[in-house]
Design a protein around this motif. Structure first.
Motif, PDB file in Angstrom:
ATOM      1  N   VAL A 186       0.865  -1.176   0.000  1.00  0.00           N
ATOM      2  CA  VAL A 186       0.000   0.000   0.000  1.00  0.00           C
ATOM      3  C   VAL A 186       0.902   1.227   0.000  1.00  0.00           C
ATOM      4  O   VAL A 186       1.866   1.288   0.768  1.00  0.00           O
ATOM      5  CB  VAL A 186      -0.906  -0.002   1.256  1.00  0.00           C
ATOM      6  CG1 VAL A 186      -1.778   1.230   1.285  1.00  0.00           C
ATOM      7  CG2 VAL A 186      -1.756  -1.261   1.300  1.00  0.00           C
ATOM      8  N   ASN A 187       0.566   2.189  -0.846  1.00  0.00           N
ATOM      9  CA  ASN A 187       1.396   3.397  -0.879  1.00  0.00           C
ATOM     10  C   ASN A 187       1.168   4.213   0.396  1.00  0.00           C
ATOM     11  O   ASN A 187       0.157   4.040   1.082  1.00  0.00           O
ATOM     12  CB  ASN A 187       1.147   4.218  -2.150  1.00  0.00           C
ATOM     13  CG  ASN A 187      -0.252   4.784  -2.194  1.00  0.00           C
ATOM     14  OD1 ASN A 187      -0.831   5.125  -1.179  1.00  0.00           O
ATOM     15  ND2 ASN A 187      -0.800   4.892  -3.404  1.00  0.00           N
ATOM     16  N   PRO A 188       2.098   5.081   0.754  1.00  0.00           N
ATOM     17  CA  PRO A 188       1.995   5.825   2.014  1.00  0.00           C
ATOM     18  C   PRO A 188       0.711   6.639   2.165  1.00  0.00           C
ATOM     19  O   PRO A 188       0.150   6.715   3.254  1.00  0.00           O
ATOM     20  CB  PRO A 188       3.222   6.738   1.990  1.00  0.00           C
ATOM     21  CG  PRO A 188       4.197   6.044   1.099  1.00  0.00           C
ATOM     22  CD  PRO A 188       3.368   5.341   0.066  1.00  0.00           C
ATOM     23  N   GLY A 189       0.235   7.240   1.096  1.00  0.00           N
ATOM     24  CA  GLY A 189      -1.003   8.023   1.173  1.00  0.00           C
ATOM     25  C   GLY A 189      -2.192   7.160   1.549  1.00  0.00           C
ATOM     26  O   GLY A 189      -3.016   7.534   2.396  1.00  0.00           O
ATOM     27  N   ALA A 190      -2.305   5.990   0.899  1.00  0.00           N
ATOM     28  CA  ALA A 190      -3.411   5.076   1.207  1.00  0.00           C
ATOM     29  C   ALA A 190      -3.287   4.552   2.634  1.00  0.00           C
ATOM     30  O   ALA A 190      -4.289   4.392   3.340  1.00  0.00           O
ATOM     31  CB  ALA A 190      -3.423   3.921   0.217  1.00  0.00           C
ATOM     32  N   PHE A 191      -2.071   4.313   3.059  1.00  0.00           N
ATOM     33  CA  PHE A 191      -1.847   3.828   4.416  1.00  0.00           C
ATOM     34  C   PHE A 191      -2.331   4.857   5.438  1.00  0.00           C
ATOM     35  O   PHE A 191      -3.039   4.523   6.395  1.00  0.00           O
ATOM     36  CB  PHE A 191      -0.361   3.521   4.634  1.00  0.00           C
ATOM     37  CG  PHE A 191      -0.039   3.111   6.037  1.00  0.00           C
ATOM     38  CD1 PHE A 191      -0.374   1.849   6.501  1.00  0.00           C
ATOM     39  CD2 PHE A 191       0.589   3.996   6.904  1.00  0.00           C
ATOM     40  CE1 PHE A 191      -0.087   1.473   7.802  1.00  0.00           C
ATOM     41  CE2 PHE A 191       0.882   3.632   8.204  1.00  0.00           C
ATOM     42  CZ  PHE A 191       0.546   2.358   8.657  1.00  0.00           C
ATOM     43  N   ILE A 192      -1.984   6.119   5.229  1.00  0.00           N
ATOM     44  CA  ILE A 192      -2.404   7.189   6.143  1.00  0.00           C
ATOM     45  C   ILE A 192      -3.928   7.293   6.164  1.00  0.00           C
ATOM     46  O   ILE A 192      -4.534   7.449   7.229  1.00  0.00           O
ATOM     47  CB  ILE A 192      -1.768   8.533   5.744  1.00  0.00           C
ATOM     48  CG1 ILE A 192      -0.248   8.471   5.879  1.00  0.00           C
ATOM     49  CG2 ILE A 192      -2.335   9.681   6.561  1.00  0.00           C
ATOM     50  CD1 ILE A 192       0.254   8.263   7.291  1.00  0.00           C
ATOM     51  N   ARG A 193      -4.567   7.192   5.007  1.00  0.00           N
ATOM     52  CA  ARG A 193      -6.036   7.244   4.947  1.00  0.00           C
ATOM     53  C   ARG A 193      -6.648   6.090   5.728  1.00  0.00           C
ATOM     54  O   ARG A 193      -7.627   6.268   6.458  1.00  0.00           O
ATOM     55  CB  ARG A 193      -6.518   7.220   3.493  1.00  0.00           C
ATOM     56  CG  ARG A 193      -6.457   8.566   2.795  1.00  0.00           C
ATOM     57  CD  ARG A 193      -7.206   8.568   1.469  1.00  0.00           C
ATOM     58  NE  ARG A 193      -6.727   7.553   0.516  1.00  0.00           N
ATOM     59  CZ  ARG A 193      -5.652   7.695  -0.256  1.00  0.00           C
ATOM     60  NH1 ARG A 193      -4.939   8.812  -0.214  1.00  0.00           N
ATOM     61  NH2 ARG A 193      -5.290   6.736  -1.086  1.00  0.00           N
ATOM     62  N   GLN A 194      -6.074   4.895   5.579  1.00  0.00           N
ATOM     63  CA  GLN A 194      -6.592   3.727   6.302  1.00  0.00           C
ATOM     64  C   GLN A 194      -6.410   3.881   7.813  1.00  0.00           C
ATOM     65  O   GLN A 194      -7.300   3.533   8.587  1.00  0.00           O
ATOM     66  CB  GLN A 194      -5.901   2.460   5.813  1.00  0.00           C
ATOM     67  CG  GLN A 194      -6.282   2.054   4.410  1.00  0.00           C
ATOM     68  CD  GLN A 194      -5.461   0.881   3.902  1.00  0.00           C
ATOM     69  OE1 GLN A 194      -4.627   0.343   4.616  1.00  0.00           O
ATOM     70  NE2 GLN A 194      -5.701   0.493   2.654  1.00  0.00           N
ATOM     71  N   VAL A 195      -5.260   4.431   8.213  1.00  0.00           N
ATOM     72  CA  VAL A 195      -5.018   4.648   9.640  1.00  0.00           C
ATOM     73  C   VAL A 195      -6.030   5.644  10.199  1.00  0.00           C
ATOM     74  O   VAL A 195      -6.601   5.424  11.278  1.00  0.00           O
ATOM     75  CB  VAL A 195      -3.567   5.145   9.881  1.00  0.00           C
ATOM     76  CG1 VAL A 195      -3.392   5.656  11.295  1.00  0.00           C
ATOM     77  CG2 VAL A 195      -2.569   4.037   9.586  1.00  0.00           C
ATOM     78  N   ARG A 196      -6.272   6.736   9.487  1.00  0.00           N
ATOM     79  CA  ARG A 196      -7.250   7.725   9.949  1.00  0.00           C
ATOM     80  C   ARG A 196      -8.653   7.131  10.013  1.00  0.00           C
ATOM     81  O   ARG A 196      -9.418   7.416  10.933  1.00  0.00           O
ATOM     82  CB  ARG A 196      -7.250   8.951   9.030  1.00  0.00           C
ATOM     83  CG  ARG A 196      -6.048   9.822   9.244  1.00  0.00           C
ATOM     84  CD  ARG A 196      -6.129  11.063   8.400  1.00  0.00           C
ATOM     85  NE  ARG A 196      -5.134  12.002   8.888  1.00  0.00           N
ATOM     86  CZ  ARG A 196      -5.257  13.291   8.843  1.00  0.00           C
ATOM     87  NH1 ARG A 196      -6.333  13.838   8.311  1.00  0.00           N
ATOM     88  NH2 ARG A 196      -4.314  14.070   9.322  1.00  0.00           N
ATOM     89  N   GLN A 197      -8.994   6.303   9.033  1.00  0.00           N
ATOM     90  CA  GLN A 197     -10.309   5.668   9.011  1.00  0.00           C
ATOM     91  C   GLN A 197     -10.475   4.749  10.222  1.00  0.00           C
ATOM     92  O   GLN A 197     -11.508   4.770  10.886  1.00  0.00           O
ATOM     93  CB  GLN A 197     -10.479   4.877   7.711  1.00  0.00           C
ATOM     94  CG  GLN A 197     -11.836   4.235   7.557  1.00  0.00           C
ATOM     95  CD  GLN A 197     -11.937   3.453   6.244  1.00  0.00           C
ATOM     96  OE1 GLN A 197     -10.932   3.181   5.593  1.00  0.00           O
ATOM     97  NE2 GLN A 197     -13.140   3.098   5.882  1.00  0.00           N
TER      98      GLN A 197
END
Length: 65
Positions: free
Chosen positions: A4-15
């Motif tokens: 997972v790219n870093p942007g998607a990872f950050i979105r998943q963490v926030r979710q």
């Protein structure tokens, strides 16, 4: 495992972080109080057990002398 790219990872963490329900202040204080009570009760139990074992060992040791 999929990368997972870093942007998607950050979105998943926030979710996932948005799903977290934090305890209220009252719940936290009650839980903390219960922890202190249980620690006190456990320490009294082990103190009494330790004292009983100490008395028993002293009694056994005095039989030999």
């Amino acid at each position: 495992m999929a990368k997972v790219n870093p942007g998607a990872f950050i979105r998943q963490v926030r979710q996932e972080a948005s799903k977290v329900t934090w305890p209220t202040r009252k719940e936290t204080l009650v839980t903390t109080g219960m922890v202190f009570v249980m620690v006190f009760l456990a320490s009294m139990f082990f103190f009494l057990v330790d004292s009983g074992i100490q008395v028993a060992i002293k009694a056994i040791m005095s039989l030999g002398s």
